[in-house]
Design an enzyme around this catalytic site. Structure first.
Site, PDB file in Angstrom:
ATOM      1  N   GLN A 104      73.738   5.763 -44.205  1.00  0.00           N
ATOM      2  CA  GLN A 104      72.273   5.769 -44.126  1.00  0.00           C
ATOM      3  C   GLN A 104      71.800   6.338 -42.789  1.00  0.00           C
ATOM      4  OE1 GLN A 104      69.674   2.055 -43.758  1.00  0.00           O
ATOM      5  NE2 GLN A 104      69.587   2.389 -45.959  1.00  0.00           N
ATOM      6  N   PRO A 131      73.188  -1.154 -50.087  1.00  0.00           N
ATOM      7  CA  PRO A 131      73.382  -0.460 -51.364  1.00  0.00           C
ATOM      8  C   PRO A 131      74.863  -0.377 -51.702  1.00  0.00           C
ATOM      9  CG  PRO A 131      72.142   0.897 -49.770  1.00  0.00           C
ATOM     10  CD  PRO A 131      72.645  -0.295 -49.031  1.00  0.00           C
ATOM     11  N   TYR A 294      64.233  -0.813 -53.371  1.00  0.00           N
ATOM     12  CA  TYR A 294      65.293  -0.469 -52.405  1.00  0.00           C
ATOM     13  C   TYR A 294      65.261   1.003 -52.028  1.00  0.00           C
ATOM     14  CZ  TYR A 294      67.035  -5.120 -53.281  1.00  0.00           C
ATOM     15  OH  TYR A 294      67.133  -6.478 -53.376  1.00  0.00           O
ATOM     16  N   VAL A 295      64.976   1.848 -53.017  1.00  0.00           N
ATOM     17  CA  VAL A 295      64.847   3.282 -52.695  1.00  0.00           C
ATOM     18  C   VAL A 295      63.637   3.462 -51.769  1.00  0.00           C
ATOM     19  CG1 VAL A 295      64.336   5.559 -53.676  1.00  0.00           C
ATOM     20  CG2 VAL A 295      66.025   4.077 -54.769  1.00  0.00           C
ATOM     21  N   GLN A 296      62.612   2.631 -52.004  1.00  0.00           N
ATOM     22  CA  GLN A 296      61.363   2.711 -51.245  1.00  0.00           C
ATOM     23  C   GLN A 296      61.590   2.829 -49.738  1.00  0.00           C
ATOM     24  OE1 GLN A 296      58.921  -0.968 -50.447  1.00  0.00           O
ATOM     25  NE2 GLN A 296      57.953  -0.313 -52.337  1.00  0.00           N
ATOM     26  N   ASP A 297      62.313   1.888 -49.139  1.00  0.00           N
ATOM     27  CA  ASP A 297      62.455   1.934 -47.673  1.00  0.00           C
ATOM     28  C   ASP A 297      63.379   3.068 -47.236  1.00  0.00           C
ATOM     29  OD1 ASP A 297      65.218   0.811 -46.595  1.00  0.00           O
ATOM     30  OD2 ASP A 297      64.684  -0.543 -48.220  1.00  0.00           O
ATOM     31  N   GLN A 298      64.295   3.461 -48.154  1.00  0.00           N
ATOM     32  CA  GLN A 298      65.272   4.481 -47.774  1.00  0.00           C
ATOM     33  C   GLN A 298      64.688   5.898 -47.841  1.00  0.00           C
ATOM     34  OE1 GLN A 298      69.395   3.369 -49.046  1.00  0.00           O
ATOM     35  NE2 GLN A 298      68.379   1.686 -50.093  1.00  0.00           N
ATOM     36  N   HIS A 320      61.159  -4.263 -45.211  1.00  0.00           N
ATOM     37  CA  HIS A 320      62.011  -3.150 -44.778  1.00  0.00           C
ATOM     38  C   HIS A 320      61.204  -1.851 -44.729  1.00  0.00           C
ATOM     39  CE1 HIS A 320      65.721  -5.540 -45.676  1.00  0.00           C
ATOM     40  NE2 HIS A 320      66.173  -4.817 -44.673  1.00  0.00           N
TER      41      HIS A 320
HETATM   42  N1  ATP Z   1      70.725  -4.567 -53.646  1.00  0.00           N
HETATM   43  C1  ATP Z   1      70.452  -3.483 -52.941  1.00  0.00           C
HETATM   44  N2  ATP Z   1      70.398  -2.277 -53.532  1.00  0.00           N
HETATM   45  C2  ATP Z   1      70.110  -1.164 -52.830  1.00  0.00           C
HETATM   46  N3  ATP Z   1      69.864  -1.156 -51.506  1.00  0.00           N
HETATM   47  C3  ATP Z   1      69.905  -2.330 -50.859  1.00  0.00           C
HETATM   48  C4  ATP Z   1      70.203  -3.554 -51.531  1.00  0.00           C
HETATM   49  N4  ATP Z   1      70.170  -4.551 -50.621  1.00  0.00           N
HETATM   50  C5  ATP Z   1      69.859  -3.987 -49.436  1.00  0.00           C
HETATM   51  N5  ATP Z   1      69.687  -2.652 -49.568  1.00  0.00           N
HETATM   52  C6  ATP Z   1      69.310  -1.685 -48.516  1.00  0.00           C
HETATM   53  O1  ATP Z   1      70.150  -1.903 -47.392  1.00  0.00           O
HETATM   54  C7  ATP Z   1      69.399  -1.780 -46.183  1.00  0.00           C
HETATM   55  C8  ATP Z   1      69.532  -3.096 -45.409  1.00  0.00           C
HETATM   56  O2  ATP Z   1      68.885  -3.034 -44.186  1.00  0.00           O
HETATM   57  P1  ATP Z   1      68.959  -4.272 -43.129  1.00  0.00           P
HETATM   58  O3  ATP Z   1      68.211  -3.901 -41.923  1.00  0.00           O
HETATM   59  O4  ATP Z   1      68.586  -5.539 -43.814  1.00  0.00           O
HETATM   60  O5  ATP Z   1      70.475  -4.299 -43.000  1.00  0.00           O
HETATM   61  P2  ATP Z   1      71.584  -4.554 -41.978  1.00  0.00           P
HETATM   62  O6  ATP Z   1      71.908  -3.405 -41.117  1.00  0.00           O
HETATM   63  O7  ATP Z   1      72.703  -5.155 -42.761  1.00  0.00           O
HETATM   64  O8  ATP Z   1      70.981  -5.530 -41.021  1.00  0.00           O
HETATM   65  P3  ATP Z   1      70.988  -6.994 -40.866  1.00  0.00           P
HETATM   66  O9  ATP Z   1      72.391  -7.517 -40.878  1.00  0.00           O
HETATM   67  O10 ATP Z   1      70.344  -6.978 -39.604  1.00  0.00           O
HETATM   68  O11 ATP Z   1      70.190  -7.465 -42.055  1.00  0.00           O
HETATM   69  C9  ATP Z   1      67.986  -1.417 -46.594  1.00  0.00           C
HETATM   70  O12 ATP Z   1      67.832  -0.019 -46.585  1.00  0.00           O
HETATM   71  C10 ATP Z   1      67.901  -1.934 -48.034  1.00  0.00           C
HETATM   72  O13 ATP Z   1      66.992  -1.234 -48.850  1.00  0.00           O
END
Ligand code: ATP
Length: 359
Positions: A104, A131, A294-298, A320
């Protein structure tokens, strides 16, 4: 001359790892030094963890960046990137750290590298709070392709929590400038597909149970073609440890690709895994949501960099996404506006900056 760092507050709203990843990616692309403070301040274990540190160090390598604070648990990082270099890179997280999240942070950077890159990643392929790689290739990638970003993906082995050891190669072609995305019409569902998997010592009938429960939820929908779900057990060559999960996606006539997924955990029933993923996708379809949560924030970083106005009809914005918008507006001056359409839909508009690769 002192370096003029732009400061990003890692405690903002969601306060997780994604602020760091997005800020670092923007920093490399725009060649703008950043200082990220209060890293992951809203998490029970603040500071850099394995996945964040490996992602950061990968960007140091890709851009020959000068960096301070790239140690485990560090809550502040100063990062001053050089030019993005295309080429071959290798990251072994030595844990089950999500390789999707390492990607990512690296994907937008390598997309603007001016030449082809190959990234080999070792870590977790299907792990929690990230993801699953199948979501990445099946759901996120077709959305990114609408903006002009893509990648090829070879999966060699799968890695689950806690041992990891999944291995893949990602091939990223260069892009000069991104197109805006416009996903505001849902159209008709053309197909609903999915994969229910088990691995290791788990019996294949668990995958069948996930499949039948997901099918039951999707069967409640009217006027869509029958779903095509596959239940299977990973071969021991591909997956050495126990793991299970479900990935579902729907594709529509207007080009929307939405998805849902669940991951097996101890004491979670296989039927429950299937029902949860099935219900989530069934709801997105019945509400005619064009971009899932989930796609939204990405998509935010890509919409911000694209040339012109992007518009997506999506679920109410997640924290997110709101956090990604904060980083994007601060780092590159893109402007986002959110319009509530009804309780299930938000129209998100972005005036992108039209960044053009300097490489
Ligand atoms: N079930 C899922 N399907 C697709 N994408 C996901 C899913 N769960 C989480 N994500 C994506 O993963 C990312 C998680 O970001 P986040 O900042 O929470 O993660 P992280 O780096 O593990 O940090 P932290 O441990 O601080 O939570 C986001 O882009 C979110 O959309």
């Amino acid at each position: 001359m002192p370096i003029d760092f732009l400061e990003i507050d890692g405690k903002y709203l969601e306060g997780g790892g994604q602020i760091l990843r997005n800020a670092l990616s923007f920093s490399c692309i725009l060649r703008r030094p950043v200082r990220i403070v209060n890293i992951r301040a809203n998490r029970p274990n603040p500071g850099l963890s394995n996945q964040h540190l490996f992602g950061l160090n990968l960007l140091v390598q890709i851009t020959d960046a000068q960096v301070n604070g790239n140690q485990m648990k560090s809550t502040q990082v100063e990062f001053n990137p050089g030019k993005i270099k295309h080429g071959k890179y290798f990251v072994n997280t030595q844990t089950a750290a999500s390789i999707s999240l390492v990607l990512q942070t690296a994907l937008p950077v390598l997309a603007f590298a001016g030449g082809k890159s190959e990234l080999e990643l070792v870590g977790g392929t299907n792990v929690g709070m990230a993801p699953q790689v199948d979501f990445l290739t099946e759901v996120l990638r077709p959305n990114l392709e609408q903006l002009g970003v893509s990648f090829d993906f070879d999966l060699m082995t799968r890695g689950y929590y806690p041992r990891g050891g999944g291995r893949c190669k990602v091939y990223v072609p260069p892009v000069k400038c991104l197109k805006p995305i416009n996903l505001t019409e849902f159209g008709q569902v053309q197909e609903t597909v999915g994969w229910c998997f088990v691995a290791g010592r788990l019996p294949p009938n668990l995958a069948d149970n996930m499949k039948s429960s997901a099918e039951k939820e999707l069967a409640t929908l009217k006027n869509i073609p029958p779903c095509q779900l596959e239940a299977y057990k990973e071969s021991p060559e591909v997956a050495r440890d126990n793991g299970s999960g479900v990935i579902l996606k729907a594709t529509t006539s207007s080009g929307c690709v939405i998805g849902s997924s669940t991951l097996g955990e101890k004491k979670v029933d296989a039927h429950e895994l299937g029902s949860k993923a099935g219900l989530e996708l069934a709801q997105l379809i019945s509400q005619q949501v064009c971009v899932d949560q989930y796609v939204q924030d990405q998509l935010i970083i890509y919409m911000a960099l694209a040339k012109g106005q992007s518009k997506i009809l999506t679920t109410p914005l997640t924290n997110h996404t709101k956090t990604a918008i904060y980083v994007a507006e601060k780092m590159c001056g893109a402007r986002f506006t959110e319009e509530k359409v009804n309780e299930h839909h938000v129209l998100l508009t972005c005036q992108g900056i039209g960044y053009t690769s300097q490489n």
